[in-house]
Design an enzyme around this catalytic site. Structure first.
Site, mmCIF file in Angstrom:
data_model
loop_
_atom_site.group_PDB
_atom_site.id
_atom_site.type_symbol
_atom_site.label_atom_id
_atom_site.label_comp_id
_atom_site.label_asym_id
_atom_site.label_seq_id
_atom_site.Cartn_x
_atom_site.Cartn_y
_atom_site.Cartn_z
ATOM 1 N N CYS A 176 10.153 -53.934 3.472
ATOM 2 C CA CYS A 176 9.090 -54.299 4.406
ATOM 3 C C CYS A 176 8.920 -53.214 5.463
ATOM 4 O O CYS A 176 7.808 -52.773 5.750
ATOM 5 C CB CYS A 176 9.413 -55.643 5.069
ATOM 6 S SG CYS A 176 8.221 -56.120 6.339
ATOM 7 N N GLU A 227 5.530 -58.768 -0.343
ATOM 8 C CA GLU A 227 4.679 -58.062 0.624
ATOM 9 C C GLU A 227 3.260 -57.917 0.083
ATOM 10 O O GLU A 227 2.281 -58.121 0.806
ATOM 11 C CB GLU A 227 5.251 -56.676 0.928
ATOM 12 C CG GLU A 227 6.324 -56.645 1.996
ATOM 13 C CD GLU A 227 5.772 -56.905 3.389
ATOM 14 O OE1 GLU A 227 4.541 -57.089 3.541
ATOM 15 O OE2 GLU A 227 6.571 -56.929 4.329
#
Length: 620
Positions: free
Chosen positions: A219, A292
């Site tokens: 991330c 994500e």
């Protein structure tokens, strides 16, 4: 005739080295021994005159396979880099980059991100409790503080834009899924892994900290990557971009440093782990990358978006027609190198009496020497031909007619070269079964096969796929794709002439030159039924693809052919990175206007991988 990795020859460095020609009972074992993972290859070389190494004309291997001293965070990022491309090409990110993302969408995104960042801070806190090293604890504590600062930045967005986050309290399913995955990992609840329990040893707790960082690192790196990519699109003097503050934050040295610090911590916490435990971290890393992408895909968008290309496809009215070159567009090596290799290693070792009922072949030594002469002649004449067709000065405007005339000269050269190959007799005696087995083992560029598989298996698309190639033997191409279950691709290439499955040295000349490719391209479109509107995409990598690339509605150049760009540029062709162009196109879009793509615009779009092509055309 395309024997070469542009513009230097690939063939002889690939096959002539004595290291590549051991005595083997099965010549196809040699081909199998060259089958390396696709991660070994790259299409991003910027060398203007690449000279392939003796062992196989293989570009620089990736760090994942050759540098054991690199940390796992770096290796995982490289391995799953294509997922970052899919995130970048999502409609939300393209609209954000363009600056025309509607404020309601940005507000919703910030609200979802706030929920996720709170979970991120909590995960860091749990990881800090598990870490057994004081330096690791301090590093994780610093990262948690950075997340709290990031939350303050989000608060500033709220105040600046007058958001009311109380109206955005509900979480979408993608946010919930990512949050739950992250907190479960930080709590030691990992699928297939026994939890540490209350009496966990320091080592067991450290493993949980490493697992947690494995789920958080992608991330951080992805946002740092997106920040840099979007920042590069902003003009230095631009101050009116509504989301410049967001882009500035994630491209800042501070955030880039936090991403690097997270990766360093993951590396340190993983030093003492076993291979099985590192595999677990890799799975967590990959899962986080996918979550994500899903997070970006789930963002609300109440506006027209440029991507993906097929989003507005109407099966009743539209047809997508995909054209692609084969050698070095789809493949890692040129097919002529494979065919030459088969010829040499299956040829008689020396002049000897051969059965009367078989096609007489050269000895392997004579064949090798003949290839050498052909290669040298081709290289010298090709380079001279390119020099001859270039105008003395770069033209001011796109000159399609001038380019066509220039490539007619190149076409004549290619046909003469093919005739020399036929007359030399070097293609005599190749066995069709050997050719098909070689095709099955031919390595395709990473993501190429999966792209075509997704095209042909997509029931909501009306799509045709055509391969246009200079390859001497269409059977090699068909075999390369059919080994991956792709039996429905239409192959347009030259063909060997066979006598009882043995080539007689002749070529059925279907596609020898740039002009032949263009004729095949136009004939295919002309023969399409007129019941639907065609949207054409051509994917290529060389000078021979230029005319088709320009005639397609969307011409995509993959790789970094210096001669293609040199020739095209001299005739006024513009080469624009695809993502940059999409952001510009999104920025210029006005509600209700047409965004139709149109051929012969003089603009081609460059990409570095099939992941970009997949993300652009099909999305995630």
């Amino acid at each position: 005739m395309r024997l070469f990795l542009d513009p230097k020859p690939i063939l002889f460095n690939f096959i002539i080295s004595s290291r590549l020609l051991p005595t083997r009972s099965d010549p196809l074992n040699l081909l199998n021994s060259l089958r390396l993972p696709s991660s070994h290859y790259s299409t991003n070389s910027t060398s203007k005159s690449p000279s392939p190494p003796p062992m196989a004309a293989i570009p620089k291997p990736s760090i994942t396979t050759v540098d054991n001293e690199e940390g796992i965070a770096r290796r995982f990022w490289i391995k799953f880099r294509k997922e970052s491309i899919f995130a970048m090409y999502t409609p939300f990110v393209v609209c954000l980059a363009s600056g025309n993302l509607k404020l309601d969408s940005f507000r919703h995104f910030i609200a979802q991100d706030v929920h996720f960042l709170r979970a991120f801070a909590q995960a860091y806190e749990l990881a800090e409790e598990c870490a057994d090293d004081d330096d690791a604890k301090l590093g994780i504590c610093q990262l948690r503080k950075s997340v709290l600062e990031e939350l303050k930045m989000h608060d500033s967005f709220v105040k600046e834009w007058g958001f009311d986050l109380s109206k955005e309290s509900s979480l979408n399913s993608a946010t919930v899924k990512y949050r739950d995955f992250l907190l479960a990992t930080a709590s030691g609840k990992i699928e297939g892994v026994k939890g540490p329990g209350k009496l966990a040893t320091p080592f067991e707790k450290t493993k949980v900290a490493a697992y947690t960082l494995g789920a958080m690192t992608p991330c951080m790196r992805l946002y740092a990557f997106l920040g840099k990519e979007l920042q590069a699109l902003l003009h230095p003097s631009e101050s009116t971009h509504p989301y410049k503050k967001w882009i500035d934050n994630y491209s800042s040295e501070g955030f880039q440093g936090s991403a690097l610090q997270t990766e360093d911590l993951l590396d340190k916490l993983s030093v003492s782990l076993t291979g099985e435990e590192l595999d677990i971290i890799e799975k967590l890393y990959y899962q986080a990358m996918k979550l994500e992408i899903e997070f970006f895909c789930a963002q609300l968008l109440d506006q027209y978006t440029i991507v993906p290309l097929t989003k507005g496809h109407d099966p009743a009215a539209d047809r997508l027609v995909i054209f692609s070159d084969f050698d070095l567009t789809c493949t890692v090596v040129d097919s002529s190198a494979i065919l030459a290799e088969i010829a040499i290693i299956t040829a008689p070792k020396f002049d000897q009496n051969q059965p009367e009922n078989q096609i007489i072949r050269m000895s392997s030594a004579d064949l090798r020497n003949t290839w050498g002469v052909l290669s040298k002649q081709y290289t010298e004449e090709y380079e001279q031909c390119i020099e001859n067709i270039l105008p003395s000065e770069k033209v001011e405007e796109f000159d399609y007619e001038g380019l066509c005339k220039a490539l007619e000269q190149l076409s004549d050269f290619e046909k003469r070269a093919n005739s020399r190959v036929i007359e030399s007799g070097v293609l005599k005696g190749l066995n069709l079964d050997d050719i098909k087995r070689a095709g099955e083992r031919l390595i395709l560029q990473d993501g190429c096969a999966s792209f075509f598989q997704n095209i042909v298996k997509n029931e909501s698309l009306i799509a045709d796929v055509h391969i246009l190639s200079y390859c001497w033997c269409g059977d090699l191409i068909r075999s390369a794709f059919s080994s991956g279950g792709l039996h429905v691709l239409n192959v347009h290439a030259n063909e060997f002439a066979f006598k009882e499955s043995i080539s007689n040295g002749e070529i059925v000349k279907n596609v020898e030159s740039p002009i032949d490719k263009l004729k095949a391209f136009l004939n295919i479109l002309e023969n399409c039924s007129n019941d639907r509107k065609n949207l054409t995409v051509y994917i290529g990598d060389s000078v021979g693809d230029l005319l088709c690339l320009l005639n397609a509605d969307v011409g995509i150049v993959i790789g970094s052919s210096s001669s293609l760009k040199r020739v095209g540029s001299q005739f006024g062709v513009s080469f624009v990175p695809l993502f940059r162009f999409l952001v510009k196109k999104q920025k210029e879009y006005v509600e209700g206007s047409s965004s139709r793509w149109k051929g012969l615009s003089g603009t081609l779009y460059t990409v570095s991988s099939w992941a970009e092509i997949h993300a652009f055309i099909l999305g995630w």
